[in-house]
Each structure stands twice: as structure tokens, then as C-alpha cells.
Design an enzyme around this catalytic site. Structure first.
Site, PDB file in Angstrom:
ATOM      1  N   LYS A 210      70.460  74.757 -44.925  1.00 48.75           N
ATOM      2  CA  LYS A 210      70.275  75.785 -45.959  1.00 48.75           C
ATOM      3  C   LYS A 210      68.782  76.038 -46.179  1.00 48.75           C
ATOM      4  O   LYS A 210      67.967  75.151 -45.943  1.00 48.75           O
ATOM      5  CB  LYS A 210      70.870  75.292 -47.282  1.00 48.75           C
ATOM      6  CG  LYS A 210      72.385  75.317 -47.367  1.00 48.75           C
ATOM      7  CD  LYS A 210      72.847  74.870 -48.750  1.00 48.75           C
ATOM      8  CE  LYS A 210      74.356  74.824 -48.858  1.00 48.75           C
ATOM      9  NZ  LYS A 210      74.997  76.149 -48.719  1.00 48.75           N
ATOM     10  N   ARG A 284      85.712  73.468 -46.207  1.00 44.04           N
ATOM     11  CA  ARG A 284      87.040  73.687 -45.607  1.00 44.04           C
ATOM     12  C   ARG A 284      87.351  72.627 -44.574  1.00 44.04           C
ATOM     13  O   ARG A 284      88.519  72.313 -44.333  1.00 44.04           O
ATOM     14  CB  ARG A 284      87.092  75.097 -44.993  1.00 44.04           C
ATOM     15  CG  ARG A 284      86.000  75.319 -43.978  1.00 44.04           C
ATOM     16  CD  ARG A 284      85.672  76.783 -43.775  1.00 44.04           C
ATOM     17  NE  ARG A 284      84.951  77.355 -44.920  1.00 44.04           N
ATOM     18  CZ  ARG A 284      84.690  78.641 -45.065  1.00 44.04           C
ATOM     19  NH1 ARG A 284      85.086  79.509 -44.155  1.00 44.04           N
ATOM     20  NH2 ARG A 284      84.043  79.084 -46.123  1.00 44.04           N
TER      21      ARG A 284
HETATM   22  N1  BES Z   1      78.753  74.607 -51.094  1.00 41.30           N
HETATM   23  C1  BES Z   1      78.578  75.854 -50.448  1.00 41.30           C
HETATM   24  C2  BES Z   1      78.998  77.045 -51.296  1.00 41.30           C
HETATM   25  C3  BES Z   1      78.218  77.258 -52.575  1.00 41.30           C
HETATM   26  C4  BES Z   1      77.167  78.137 -52.599  1.00 41.30           C
HETATM   27  C5  BES Z   1      78.595  76.643 -53.748  1.00 41.30           C
HETATM   28  C6  BES Z   1      76.462  78.354 -53.772  1.00 41.30           C
HETATM   29  C7  BES Z   1      77.899  76.865 -54.922  1.00 41.30           C
HETATM   30  C8  BES Z   1      76.829  77.726 -54.934  1.00 41.30           C
HETATM   31  C9  BES Z   1      79.407  75.886 -49.157  1.00 41.30           C
HETATM   32  O1  BES Z   1      79.546  74.685 -48.491  1.00 41.30           O
HETATM   33  C10 BES Z   1      78.739  76.822 -48.211  1.00 41.30           C
HETATM   34  O2  BES Z   1      77.665  76.525 -47.774  1.00 41.30           O
HETATM   35  N2  BES Z   1      79.413  77.922 -47.905  1.00 41.30           N
HETATM   36  C11 BES Z   1      78.933  78.901 -46.994  1.00 41.30           C
HETATM   37  C12 BES Z   1      80.106  79.281 -46.111  1.00 41.30           C
HETATM   38  C13 BES Z   1      79.750  80.114 -44.931  1.00 41.30           C
HETATM   39  C14 BES Z   1      78.821  79.370 -43.994  1.00 41.30           C
HETATM   40  C15 BES Z   1      81.024  80.520 -44.234  1.00 41.30           C
HETATM   41  C16 BES Z   1      78.424  80.097 -47.777  1.00 41.30           C
HETATM   42  O3  BES Z   1      78.991  80.407 -48.845  1.00 41.30           O
HETATM   43  O4  BES Z   1      77.451  80.700 -47.357  1.00 41.30           O
HETATM   44 MN    MN Z   2      77.949  74.285 -47.169  1.00 41.07          MN
END
Ligand code: BES
Ligand code: MN
Ligand code: ZN
Length: 429
Positions: A210, A284
Site C-alpha cells: 500500500k 477474501r
Molecule cells: N483492508 C483493505 C480495505 C480497506 C481500505 C479497509 C480502507 C478500510 C479502509 C483491504 O484488504 C484492501 O486492501 N482491499 C483492496 C482490494 C482490492 C485490491 C481488490 C482495496 O480496497 O483496494
Molecule cells: Mn488489503
């Protein structure tokens, strides 16, 4: 004092409006606001004049005591010199009730629910160097002892034995190995509700790292699991006549030489294979094992919650939890429970066309289908692991954490879905 009918000589009176359309929710919130003001004024004993016309006495008493206890909670933090704590509100009295028993029962219920949410909030506040997978599992063991429910913890050796390759894959980059926690409440009857939560104690994104801005917030990526744990403590005290299995799929998502990588294929507990196209879509993946294990245990419904997608915040902001369900009856039961508890959920559709978004050339599915309908495909991917069991997914990415404050706490975890899950267990019983 006229307000207290001459029975109490209150030194100060706090007037709190309930809004144009007063509900149990606004009463809970108003009670919290009053408690916050009282604390700042170092008031230790607060008497509430509860508007009895608003509803049944037990529900009124529950809302007020819950609101007061939620507002009184603070995360203590880690300052060398402990921050001066607001003077604790040590006692509340409710006025205007004719039935003492109902009032007391309501207050008890409010306290149980508030304490359960506050446990979840406490866990969500703890940083991942202090709350790593083993520690979150230990918190469940401790809660099980305190509130009287069974807790089983699967460590990495047991996870390998069970062939939970998905959870192990996500956890493989961290020096803190993953855990699966199974909590059991036996309330009797022939039905079992399965609750499953995402417990990523820190989500760096892994190899699909990230960006740094705001990454510290990803300590709260375990609040789905936290909500399941909080709900179990409430359910064990409220004792509805139903069985509840609570599962936490716990891992730390880190980049390292041993991490799972884009292109890897992992096999979940139920034998389905997942092509990892983005290691940051890890929720997931861990839930594939958590949900398929719940199905394996023979539960009648699976309700899963997770801070799953940033897309949920794009769709609904921070005002509602996204619901994705394979079963209309279950979806409406979840909505009923959430509405009763004043937690907003909003259902998104499942259209068969979305399925091709997560098809993979090398595995049964891929974990990261891209941006289109991201919250929906996230829920649908997890539903693939529920088998024939009616399934509902609640994406709390936008609602699990607040910057504006749950009641008057300035920021932090809300404990969302704890109340809904407790109400759902009662509804399904
Ligand atoms: N934990 C994150 C989602 C999240 C983002 C929770 C902001 C709370 C605040 C999750 O694991 C994630 O990184 N999701 C990705 C999914 C994508 C790569 C398909 C996302 O939302 O960008
Ligand atoms: Mn994630
Ligand atoms: Zn995550």
C-alpha cells in the site's frame, strides 16, 4: 427540582435534544452526549429523566445505559505519563420508570451490549506490534473464560494439517504466524448461526504494498474479527436459545522473502483454488478458509463481516455498512436486526454477470478482479466458500472506524456490528 419531582436535588441540569424524530437510537446518542458533558464537568452521578412516551421501559433503559457506557469509554493509550483521564461517571440513575424490574433488566442489557462493543473498540485501538495474531487469539481465549463460551485456537501447525492454504498464504510473510479461532456458544435448539470475521492485525498490502499515507490505520483491519468476538461476549450473557459459532480468520499481511506473491495459487480448506493477482486483496483469501470451515461445521447461516474494500467507502461513505447476500430471507433478517439496533446496512445486488470478473485462467477464481463493482465482487468471492449455506457479507470498511467520533469519543473504532450480531442471534432463535 421540578425535573426530578422533588426526589433528587440536582445541582446541575443538562438538557439534550432528541431531534425531530426521536428514536431509540437518538435516545442512546443523547444519553451518551449527556454522559460526555457530565464527565467533562467531573460529575460522578447522573440522573436521567427518560421520556417514557418514546417506547417500552426495558428498551428505554437499555438505550440510556448503553449510550452512557459507550460514551464513557476511552482507549488509554501508551503515553509515558498517562493522560489525565476524565473523571469517571460512576453511577447513573433513571427517573420516571414505574416498573423497577423492567428498568433494571434494560440497564443490564445496555451494559452488556456496551461492554461488548467497548471490548471490540479496545482491540481495534491496539497497534499490531502489540496485537498480532497470537494476541488476538489469546484475547478470545480470555473472553471465553470470562463469559463462559468455548474457544478453540488453531495454530500454524494445525492450519497446515487442516490444509488451510489460503490463511497460511496470507500469513506467510509475517514473523507472527496466522491463527483460526473457533468460539462456540451453546444456547440449545437445533439451529446454529455462524459468524465469521476478518482478523488482519495489520494490512500493509504485502508484496502489492500500500502507499504510505494513512497506512497506520490498517491496524484496524481486524475489526470484523473484533466484532465477532465482541458479539460472542454479548450473546453468552444474553443467552438466546440458539447455538452460535464465531470464527476469526487472523493473519498479518506483510511483505518479506516468505510472503505470498502475485501469481501464486493457494488452496482453501474446501479445496477451491485461488489465483492471487493482488496480495492486498487478502481479506477474501483468509475468509475463504474461515467461511469454508464454518460451512464444514454445519451451521445453518453464515454471516461474515470484514473491513474488505475501500470501494465500500466510495459507495456509502462512512454512513452505512454494505451488505452482499446470496439469500433474500437471511438478508432481510440481517436488515431487521441492524435496523432494530440503529446500525445502517445497505444491500448491494448480486448479478450473475459479475462472476466473470473474478474468473481465472489457472485457478477456480482470482482474488482481485479490479475496480468494477469492487465491494460486490469481494462479497461474491467470499460467498463461493459458503457452499449451500445461506450467506451474508457485511463490509464495514467505512463504518468500523470513525474520525468524527462514536458519540463523543474523538476518533477510533466504533464496535459496529456487535449490536446487530447480538440482535440477529436473538432474532434467529
Ligand atoms: N483492508 C483493505 C480495505 C480497506 C481500505 C479497509 C480502507 C478500510 C479502509 C483491504 O484488504 C484492501 O486492501 N482491499 C483492496 C482490494 C482490492 C485490491 C481488490 C482495496 O480496497 O483496494
Ligand atoms: Mn488489503
Ligand atoms: Zn485488508
Amino acid at each position: 427540582m421540578t425535573l426530578t419531582f422533588g426526589r433528587l436535588s440536582a445541582k446541575r441540569v443538562i438538557a439534550v435534544g432528541l431531534g425531530e424524530k426521536p428514536t431509540m437510537g437518538s435516545l442512546r446518542q443523547a444519553a451518551g452526549q449527556a454522559a460526555g458533558v457530565a464527565q467533562k464537568a467531573k460529575i460522578r452521578h447522573l440522573a436521567y429523566c427518560v421520556p417514557s412516551w418514546l417506547g417500552e421501559s426495558q428498551a428505554l433503559a437499555a438505550a440510556v445505559s448503553e449510550g452512557a457506557a459507550l460514551a464513557s469509554w476511552r482507549f488509554s493509550g501508551y503515553h509515558q505519563k498517562p493522560r489525565q483521564k476524565d473523571e469517571a461517571l460512576t453511577k447513573i440513575t433513571l427517573l420516571g420508570f414505574s416498573d423497577q424490574k423492567e428498568c433494571e433488566a434494560g440497564m443490564q442489557r445496555g451494559k452488556i451490549l456496551a461492554n461488548a462493543q467497548n471490548l471490540t473498540r479496545e482491540l481495534g485501538s491496539r497497534p499490531s506490534n502489540e496485537l498480532y495474531p497470537q494476541k488476538l487469539a489469546e484475547a478470545a481465549v480470555e473472553a471465553g473464560k470470562t463469559y463462559g463460551f468455548d474457544v478453540e485456537v488453531f495454530d500454524e501447525v494445525k492450519l497446515a494439517e487442516l490444509k488451510m492454504g489460503a490463511l497460511l498464504g496470507v500469513g506467510s510473510g509475517s514473523v507472527y504466524p496466522p491463527r483460526l479461532v473457533v468460539m462456540r456458544y451453546q444456547g440449545g435448539g437445533d439451529k446454529t448461526l455462524g459468524l465469521v470475521g476478518k482478523g488482519i492485525t495489520f494490512d500493509s498490502g504485502g508484496i502489492s504494498l500500500k502507499p504510505p499515507a494513512g497506512m497506520e490505520e490498517m491496524k484496524y483491519d481486524m475489526l470484523g474479527a473484533g466484532a465477532v468476538l465482541g458479539a460472542m461476549t454479548a450473546i453468552a450473557q444474553l443467552r438466546p436459545p440458539i447455538n452460535v459459532v464465531g470464527i476469526m480468520a487472523i493473519a498479518q499481511n506483510m511483505p518479506s522473502g516468505s510472503s505470498y506473491k502475485p501469481g501464486d495459487v493457494v488452496t482453501a480448506f474446501n479445496g477451491k483454488t485461488i489465483e492471487v493477482t493482488n496480495t492486498d486483496a487478502e481479506g477474501r483469501v483468509v475468509l475463504a478458509d474461515g467461511v469454508s470451515y464454518a460451512a464444514h461445521l454445519g451451521v445453518d447461516w453464515i454471516v461474515e463481516t470484514s473491513t474488505l474494500t475501500g470501494a465500500a467507502i466510495i459507495v456509502l461513505g462512512h454512513e452505512a455498512t454494505a451488505l452482499v447476500a446470496t439469500d433474500d430471507a437471511l438478508a432481510s433478517q440481517v436488515e431487521t436486526a441492524a435496523n432494530a439496533e440503529g446500525e445502517r446496512v445497505w444491500r448491494l445486488p448480486i448479478y450473475p454477470e459479475y462472476r466473470k470478473l473474478y474468473e481465472s485462467d489457472v485457478a477456480d477464481i482470482k482474488n482481485s478482479p479490479g475496480r468494477d463493482a469492487g465491494t460486490i465482487t469481494g462479497g461474491m468471492i467470499i460467498s463461493e466458500f459458503a457452499g449451500d449455506v445461506p450467506f451474508a457479507h457485511l463490509d464495514i470498511a467505512g463504518t468500523a472506524w470513525t474520525k468524527a467520533g462514536p458519540l463523543n469519543a474523538k476518533f477510533g473504532p466504533t464496535g459496529v456490528m456487535v449490536r446487530t450480531f447480538a440482535a440477529l442471534a436473538e432474532l434467529m432463535a
